[in-house]
Each structure stands twice: as C-alpha cells, then as structure tokens.
Design an enzyme around this catalytic site. Structure first.
Site, PDB file in Angstrom:
ATOM      1  N   LYS A   1      -7.399  -4.850   0.292  1.00 46.05           N
ATOM      2  CA  LYS A   1      -6.141  -4.490  -0.372  1.00 46.05           C
ATOM      3  C   LYS A   1      -5.074  -5.520  -0.041  1.00 46.05           C
ATOM      4  CE  LYS A   1      -3.026  -0.465  -0.877  1.00 46.05           C
ATOM      5  NZ  LYS A   1      -2.733   0.905  -0.407  1.00 46.05           N
TER       6      LYS A   1
ATOM      7  N   SER B   1      -3.305   7.370  -0.426  1.00 46.40           N
ATOM      8  CA  SER B   1      -3.627   6.159  -1.180  1.00 46.40           C
ATOM      9  C   SER B   1      -5.045   5.627  -1.045  1.00 46.40           C
ATOM     10  CB  SER B   1      -2.654   5.045  -0.810  1.00 46.40           C
ATOM     11  OG  SER B   1      -1.503   5.174  -1.590  1.00 46.40           O
TER      12      SER B   1
ATOM     13  N   SER C   1      -2.299   4.330  -3.988  1.00 51.15           N
ATOM     14  CA  SER C   1      -1.952   2.964  -4.302  1.00 51.15           C
ATOM     15  C   SER C   1      -3.127   1.986  -4.166  1.00 51.15           C
ATOM     16  CB  SER C   1      -0.811   2.483  -3.399  1.00 51.15           C
ATOM     17  OG  SER C   1      -1.184   2.509  -2.042  1.00 51.15           O
TER      18      SER C   1
HETATM   19  N1  GLN Z   1       1.348   8.219  -3.790  1.00 49.64           N
HETATM   20  C1  GLN Z   1       2.030   8.315  -2.531  1.00 49.64           C
HETATM   21  C2  GLN Z   1       3.305   7.519  -2.597  1.00 49.64           C
HETATM   22  O1  GLN Z   1       3.638   7.087  -3.648  1.00 49.64           O
HETATM   23  C3  GLN Z   1       1.147   7.829  -1.429  1.00 49.64           C
HETATM   24  C4  GLN Z   1       1.104   6.358  -1.330  1.00 49.64           C
HETATM   25  C5  GLN Z   1       0.286   5.866  -0.167  1.00 49.64           C
HETATM   26  O2  GLN Z   1      -0.482   6.605   0.453  1.00 49.64           O
HETATM   27  N2  GLN Z   1       0.487   4.606   0.176  1.00 49.64           N
HETATM   28  O3  GLN Z   1       3.974   7.323  -1.637  1.00 49.64           O
END
Ligand code: GLN
Length: 446
Positions: A52, A151, A127
C-alpha cells in the site's frame, strides 16, 4: 508472471500507482544467486508482493495517493518493508488507496479510483482498495494494507479475499505514514488464511523504532491452523445483525454460523451496547489525530511546494490548498475544531471516554467467549459514484469494523458467499494478541 498479469488486467482494475519492475527483477535475480550459493529460502521466498502506498519504501515512490506527495521518494524502508525483504518477498509495486487512508471506496485517491475486479463498475472498498483488488485480480500473491477503522477488512470483504487487522501494536508502524496513530495498524491481504498466517509471521514483532510497538513473544501462527474449532465459544453481537445490515449479508453470516456449529463450535447472541456511538467516536478521534499528524505536510519538508508564495504563511496555505484533496481537508478541519481550546473537553476528551466504554464492551464479551463473529460490512460493494457525495453514508459502511479498531483487538475478514454476484465478508474478532485463535477459526471455516 506478475507483471504479465498486471499488463493484462490493470488497465481496467487500476490497482497500482507505481511499478517496481526493474527493482523486482534485480531482487529476484539476487534471490536466485543466493539460492544457487546454497543459501536458505526465506519464509516468503520469491513471492510477488504489493505494498500500500502509505508504507514508505526506500527509493520507491510513496505518495499516499496524494498529489501532495506525487514526487516523494523515501530515503528509508518501513520496518514491514524491511521484514518483507528479509523474508525474501519481492516488491512488485505500490498500490492505490484513498488519500492518506481516509475513505472506504478508493474514490478519494488523488490519482484515480481502483475498480472492483468482480465488477469494474463497483468500488473495491478502501482505503486499502488497491491492495485488495490487486490480490483479487491475481496480480500479486499478497499485499500489505493498513487499517485504521476497517481499511484492510472492508476492501477484503468487497473483493472476496482475506484481510487481517492484527492487534494494535503487534506490527510496527515505523514508516507507515501516520493517519490516526492510536488506531493505525498494518496487516496482510491474501487469497486464503494460510497465506495470511505466513505473512503475519514475517511482519509481526517488537520494534524499538515504534513507541507503541508491543514487546510480546511472537507465536507460531502457521502452526495454529489445526482445522479444529471444537468447543470454541462464539458471541454474535445483535448490533451487527440489526438495523442497516443488508438482509442478504445477514443471511450469509447466519449460514456461516451454521457451518461453525457443524464444525463443533457453539454460538450465542451477545450485545456490544455502545456500538451506536462508535462511528461518531471514531471520526472525532481519527480526525483529531489526523489534523495533528498532517501538520508535517507544510510544503517545506516533504512533497510538493507551491510556486511563488508571498511569504511563509502563504507558502503553507498554498501548498496545503493545492496538495490535499477534499476529504483530507474535511478531516483536518473537523479535527482542528475538535482539538481547539474550549471544545477539547466537549469533543476529544468525551470521545476518549466513550472509546473506553466501547473497549469494555469487548472485554465483557471476551470473559465468556473466545471469538466474536459478524459481518465485516453492512452491504456488499456499491457502484462507483453512488456515495461519494454523501460522506455520512460512506462513514456508516464501517459500523462493524470501527468498534474493533477502537478496542485495539485483532480481526480477520474471510469470504462467506455472495449476494447479487458480489462477495460478502465474515468478520472474526479475537482477544488482544490472540491472532492464533482468529486464524484457526478462519482457516477451519474457509
Ligand atoms: N473508512 C474509514 C475512514 O474513512 C477507515 C479508514 C481506514 O481504516 N484507514 O476513516
């Protein structure tokens, strides 16, 4: 084979931001030489890996999918990147994500959205959507992602693969570009549970470079995969199967519970009563921490500097206005407001207290149960464009993963069937540092 597969599929999936073909070929040749010289094979010998793009890699562009960092080439490897190298995995490239890991659909990437390989009109989740889509499309053997509020698990669910968020502190965050430091955790996205155990084995462990790294012994994760779940006690939170959960997702989860029963485990309905406060708590804490962490992007030290500023303040303002996308700005504003004097007690401090209540919910259930099981996400993947104009709806997609992050405990998402042609994810949550039981149950189930 990995690059051939990328050439075949990535025009439509768009999982990658940067390819490392020359570096990967050199690394592979080096592995061959070492083997020919009689060297031993590392745990992940020769496996094509994707990383990532918020995990820094020496000399390999790392953008966090932000225009702000579009020219950033790190001068060091994150601890996990180092560990992959010493386990002899080969880094194929860097994977797309929501900018700075803020989002759940990959539509917040500052470059382009990644698409779900099962249906390219749908989001892959986020994400770590690039990581999940790349594994699902067969481009890499495994990928690393990061999980702050879901994410790793949510994109794994949407793409029909396995995603593990380890216990907070088990995997070093050194070299992970910080979003919300008290929640961020790196973990594997893989095709099956056994691979997940191998990758975790390679990346877990104490790191003096990370002040929140846990100094615990690393057990044998692969050896935990006995196939046996007899006598395991599973709690199923009623809050995870109630309002807002797609009936088809619920049905898939109930089927999975039947399978656990047939394997000799037992399950009972339980309650995590503070679940309804989790999303609000998370967005206060995560945004507050983000507003502080992202202060380092000032146009001077990292990434892109705006042209022709009038003075220093103007340099900050212009660089940040041009460099950050809309969602990142939204969170910085929200977090700055919540932390400002006069509001701190009402918002940040209150949210910290509620976080403790949410953690206690888990402690209470784990007094009687070995695992907590439910859906990973309330729905399957949604069409690209459907929710991007509605951040609140988007935030609610993480209702089943966020409480786990606030509690700091480990959880895995494994595929559990399909609804309307798209994969459903089953979430298996364990006690802190009990990844072995989580992996064992997931492996027996899959
Ligand atoms: N979707 C969640 C957010 O927007 C989690 C994102 C994540 O785990 N990095 O913060």
């Amino acid at each position: 084979a990995s690059y051939a597969r990328i050439a075949e599929t990535d025009a439509s999936v768009q999982a990658f931001l940067t390819l490392n073909e020359e570096g990967a070929r050199a690394a592979a040749a080096e592995l061959d030489r070492a083997l020919a010289d009689g060297g031993e094979q590392g745990l992940l010998f020769g496996l094509p890996a994707g990383i990532k793009d918020n995990i820094v890699t020496e000399g390999l562009r790392t953008t966090c999918a932000s225009q702000f960092l579009r020219n950033y080439d790190p001068i060091y490897d994150a601890t996990v990147a180092k560990k992959l190298k010493s386990a002899q995995a080969v880094t194929i490239g860097k994977l797309n994500m929501d900018e700075f890991a803020m989002g759940g659909s990959n539509e917040n990437s500052g470059f382009h959205p990644t698409r779900n390989p099962w249906n390219t009109d749908y989001v892959p989740g986020g994400s770590s959507g690039g990581s999940a889509a790349s594994v699902a499309a067969g481009q890499v053997y495994f990928a690393l992602g990061s999980d702050t509020g879901g994410s790793i698990r949510q994109p794994a669910a949407y793409c029909g693969i396995v995603g593990l968020k380890p216990t907070y502190g088990l995997v070093s965050r050194y070299g992970l570009v910080a979003f919300a430091s008290s929640l961020d955790q790196i973990g594997p996205l893989t095709k099956n549970v056994e691979d997940s155990a191998y990758v975790l084995q390679a990346i877990a462990g104490y790191d003096a470079n990370d002040s929140t790294s846990a100094n615990v012994d690393i057990p044998d994760y692969v050896g935990a995969l006995s196939g046996d779940v007899k006598g395991l006690r599973i709690g199923v939170p009623k809050e995870y199967l109630g309002q807002g959960i797609d009936p088809k997702v619920k049905e898939a989860v109930l089927e999975a519970l039947k399978r656990f029963e047939s394997l000799g485990a037992t399950w009972e309905e339980v309650s995590l009563p503070h679940t309804e406060y989790a999303v609000a708590t998370y967005y206060l804490l995560a945004s507050s921490e983000a507003s502080s962490n992202l202060a380092r992007f000032d146009g001077v030290r990292y990434g892109v500097r705006a042209d022709n500023p009038d003075n220093l303040l103007d340099l900050y303002r212009k660089s940040r206005s041009q460099g950050f996308g809309q969602e990142v700005k939204r969170r910085i504003m929200l977090g700055t407001y919540a932390l400002s004097s006069g509001y701190y007690d009402a918002y940040y401090l209150k949210a910290q207290k509620v976080r403790t209540l949410i953690k206690r919910d888990f402690d209470d259930v784990f007094e009687k149960f070995d695992l907590i099981v439910g859906p990973t996400a309330p729905t399957t993947a949604f069409p690209i464009g459907e929710q991007i104009g509605d951040p609140l709806t988007m935030y609610l997609n993480d209702i089943c993963t966020i409480p786990v992050s606030l509690a700091g405990v480990p959880a895995i998402s494994v595929p559990c069937g399909f609804a309307d042609g798209l994969p459903v994810g089953l979430q298996i949550i364990g006690k802190a540092f009990d990844e072995r039981t989580v992996l064992r149950a997931a492996h027996a189930y899959e």
